[in-house]
Scaffold this active site. Structure first.
Site, PDB file in Angstrom:
ATOM      1  N   GLU A 347       0.907  -1.039   0.070  1.00 32.41           N
ATOM      2  CA  GLU A 347       0.007  -0.066   0.218  1.00 32.41           C
ATOM      3  C   GLU A 347       0.896   1.108  -0.168  1.00 32.41           C
ATOM      4  OE1 GLU A 347      -2.789   0.574   3.219  1.00 32.41           O
ATOM      5  OE2 GLU A 347      -2.373   2.729   3.078  1.00 32.41           O
ATOM      6  N   SER A 350      -4.208   5.360  -0.030  1.00 34.50           N
ATOM      7  CA  SER A 350      -5.467   5.169   0.619  1.00 34.50           C
ATOM      8  C   SER A 350      -6.631   6.359   0.591  1.00 34.50           C
ATOM      9  CB  SER A 350      -5.532   5.064   2.032  1.00 34.50           C
ATOM     10  OG  SER A 350      -6.439   4.271   2.645  1.00 34.50           O
ATOM     11  N   ARG A 388       8.192   5.972   2.115  1.00 35.01           N
ATOM     12  CA  ARG A 388       7.674   4.534   1.582  1.00 35.01           C
ATOM     13  C   ARG A 388       7.568   4.731   0.013  1.00 35.01           C
ATOM     14  NH1 ARG A 388       2.387   1.435   3.474  1.00 35.01           N
ATOM     15  NH2 ARG A 388       3.368   1.433   5.228  1.00 35.01           N
TER      16      ARG A 388
HETATM   17  N1  LIG Z   1       4.088   4.065   9.445  1.00 34.88           N
HETATM   18  C1  LIG Z   1       4.273   4.382   8.253  1.00 34.88           C
HETATM   19  N2  LIG Z   1       5.507   4.729   7.464  1.00 34.88           N
HETATM   20  C2  LIG Z   1       5.669   5.276   6.257  1.00 34.88           C
HETATM   21  N3  LIG Z   1       4.588   5.493   5.538  1.00 34.88           N
HETATM   22  C3  LIG Z   1       3.285   5.063   5.947  1.00 34.88           C
HETATM   23  C4  LIG Z   1       3.226   4.845   7.223  1.00 34.88           C
HETATM   24  N4  LIG Z   1       1.787   4.717   7.672  1.00 34.88           N
HETATM   25  C5  LIG Z   1       1.118   5.111   6.509  1.00 34.88           C
HETATM   26  N5  LIG Z   1       2.168   5.567   5.583  1.00 34.88           N
HETATM   27  C6  LIG Z   1       1.731   5.968   4.200  1.00 34.88           C
HETATM   28  O1  LIG Z   1       0.699   6.720   4.301  1.00 34.88           O
HETATM   29  C7  LIG Z   1      -0.195   6.523   3.449  1.00 34.88           C
HETATM   30  C8  LIG Z   1      -1.534   6.884   3.983  1.00 34.88           C
HETATM   31  O2  LIG Z   1      -1.743   6.432   5.222  1.00 34.88           O
HETATM   32  S1  LIG Z   1      -3.198   5.890   5.659  1.00 34.88           S
HETATM   33  O3  LIG Z   1      -3.324   5.640   6.949  1.00 34.88           O
HETATM   34  O4  LIG Z   1      -3.513   4.674   4.855  1.00 34.88           O
HETATM   35  N6  LIG Z   1      -4.154   6.921   5.148  1.00 34.88           N
HETATM   36  C9  LIG Z   1      -4.409   8.324   5.449  1.00 34.88           C
HETATM   37  O5  LIG Z   1      -3.434   8.624   6.306  1.00 34.88           O
HETATM   38  C10 LIG Z   1      -5.263   9.262   4.865  1.00 34.88           C
HETATM   39  N7  LIG Z   1      -5.257  10.504   5.282  1.00 34.88           N
HETATM   40  C11 LIG Z   1      -4.780   9.288   3.361  1.00 34.88           C
HETATM   41  O6  LIG Z   1      -3.504   9.787   3.109  1.00 34.88           O
HETATM   42  C12 LIG Z   1      -0.179   5.004   3.475  1.00 34.88           C
HETATM   43  O7  LIG Z   1      -0.751   4.436   2.096  1.00 34.88           O
HETATM   44  C13 LIG Z   1       1.446   4.669   3.485  1.00 34.88           C
HETATM   45  O8  LIG Z   1       1.830   5.092   1.948  1.00 34.88           O
END
Ligand SMILES: Nc1ncnc2c1ncn2[C@@H]1O[C@H](COS(=O)(=O)NC(=O)[C@@H](N)CO)[C@@H](O)[C@H]1O
Length: 420
Positions: A347, A350, A388
């Site tokens: 992923e 999102s 990421r």
């Molecule tokens: N712990 C993490 N480390 C690095 N990237 C992360 C982490 N958590 C989330 N992400 C990145 O952030 C994106 C969005 O996180 S999410 O929780 O899925 N969705 C959101 O935060 C929503 N607000 C849409 O951005 C993820 O798809 C991933 O690419």
């Protein structure tokens, strides 16, 4: 949060949503509390009315009658005090349960307990072929001096990293490119606080469900938000916007902080799952109209696909299952990007439609042209989240000698360089 009237009129729909999303909520307890609360409210209002008429009686009464009325009044006051305490208790418990009520998922969501039930809608592009053994992003970054992991761990513990040299410039290029693309779509860049109060976390639904995932700074009653979405909803919480201002479109940028308690042993190495990362967030606040929300959902998703296609990355679009989308979502699509070192998609984006579930929690409303005041709809999607996405770029575009081909759309941000 759902509308109480909706819950009263559609209890089974709410029970079904609780079941398919795996929420720990007893809808019948909530309905009973709602009934008790309304009954108590009626009794308190009635008692207060009687109290007012009491003052009139007292004024007209002679001394003997006044003595009787004083005794009655004391008993009466005690009873009213007790009623008010009961009302406060049921009200508090009802508010607590209301915050747990799940949005009703759309009918096309696969039903299942977690992401294993997600359905791939389409795959775009093809994974790269290498005529050498490709390195994973951690090996590549260390080989090129593009990241500090061990030294960063000295500074900040597990999952810490520092980006170095061209990796910093690549991160800035990715963010600038995303911001320029969004500005071209009339999204206003907004650099928001990541240091937030509790209210916007409740308003967006991050609390009360996942307190353990959020860094807290109790001495200051502040928290570190996991996404700009929190502040973007919070900016307009409590407001009544003019319909003419809608749709509000923000490209929110902020550092994001996550404790990743739920992912203890997963992705501990490298840049995939870290405690602090940077994100450009697509955010829309629109009129309370399902078709309008559906249009924005499609646009936010298409923009993320445009970004991945422009970067030349292979990705799949996924329809998220009821148990994966989370309590507040009506619909969620993830986009997963190909990671050669994993040999699978991970992923990177999102995309969510929440209808008025967040706006009701944040008390975020608008006055529509005929003067009716309604809760707005909110949507959000990732535009880019680094590091990421940087890891994906490194792994997919590496050359045999450990260079990385710069996607064409990023070259203007890197002085025209084709390789780093
Ligand atoms: N712990 C993490 N480390 C690095 N990237 C992360 C982490 N958590 C989330 N992400 C990145 O952030 C994106 C969005 O996180 S999410 O929780 O899925 N969705 C959101 O935060 C929503 N607000 C849409 O951005 C993820 O798809 C991933 O690419």
């Amino acid at each position: 949060m759902l509308d109480k009237r909706f819950i009263r009129e559609n209890p089974q729909a709410v029970r079904d949503a609780v079941a398919v999303k795996g929420i720990d909520l007893d809808v019948d307890e909530l309905l009973q509390l709602d009934q008790d609360n309304r009954k108590l409210q009626f009794e308190v209002d009635e008692a207060q009315a009687r109290r007012k008429s009491f003052a009139k009686q007292f004024a007209k009464a002679d001394e003997a009658r006044r003595a009787e009325l004083r005794v009655e009044h004391e008993a009466f006051d005690a009873q009213l005090k007790d009623l008010r305490e009961q009302l406060a208790r049921t009200g508090a418990r009802l508010s607590e349960l209301m915050l747990l009520t799940p949005n009703i998922p759309w009918s096309g969501a696969p039903v299942g307990p977690d992401e294993a039930a997600n359905v791939v809608l389409r795959t775009v592009g093809t994974p790269p072929e290498f005529d050498f053994t490709p390195l994973d992003h951690t090996e590549l970054a260390e080989k090129r001096g593009w990241a500090e992991f061990a030294r960063a761990r000295k500074v900040a513990g597990e999952r810490a990293y520092a980006l170095v040299g061209d990796m910093v410039m690549l991160e800035r290029a990715v963010h600038s490119y995303a911001l320029d693309l969004l500005r071209g779509r009339e999204f206003t860049p907004v650099a928001v606080p990541a240091l937030v109060r509790e209210e916007p976390l409740i308003g967006t639904g991050m609390l009360p469900k996942a307190r353990e995932e959020i860094y807290a700074i109790p001495e200051d009653d502040l928290y570190l938000a996991g996404t700009a979405e929190v502040a973007l909803v919070g900016l307009h919480a409590g407001e009544i916007l003019d319909a003419a201002r809608l749709p509000i479109r923000y490209a929110g940028i902020s550092p994001c902080f996550r404790r990743e308690i739920g992912s203890a042993s997963r992705d501990v190495r490298g840049l995939l799952r870290v405690h602090q990362f940077e994100k450009v967030e697509q955010f829309v606040l629109c009129a309370a109209d399902e078709a309008e929300s559906a249009r924005w959902h499609a646009e936010l998703l298409a923009t993320a696909e445009r970004i991945l296609s422009d970067l030349g990355l292979c990705y799949e679009v996924v329809e998220c299952a009821t148990g994966d989308m989370g309590v507040g979502k009506f619909r969620m699509n993830d986009i997963n990007t190909w990671f050669p070192s994993l040999g699978r998609f991970r992923e990177t984006h999102s995309c969510s439609t929440l209808h008025d579930w967040q706006a009701r929690r944040a008390n975020l409303r608008y006055r529509d042209p005929d003067g009716t005041i309604r809760f707005a709809h909110t949507l959000n999607n990732t535009a880019v989240a680094t590091p990421r996405l940087l890891a994906a770029l490194l792994e997919n575009f590496q050359t045999a000698d450990g260079a990385v081909r710069v996607p064409e759309v990023l070259r203007p941000y890197l002085g025209g360089r084709e390789l780093i």
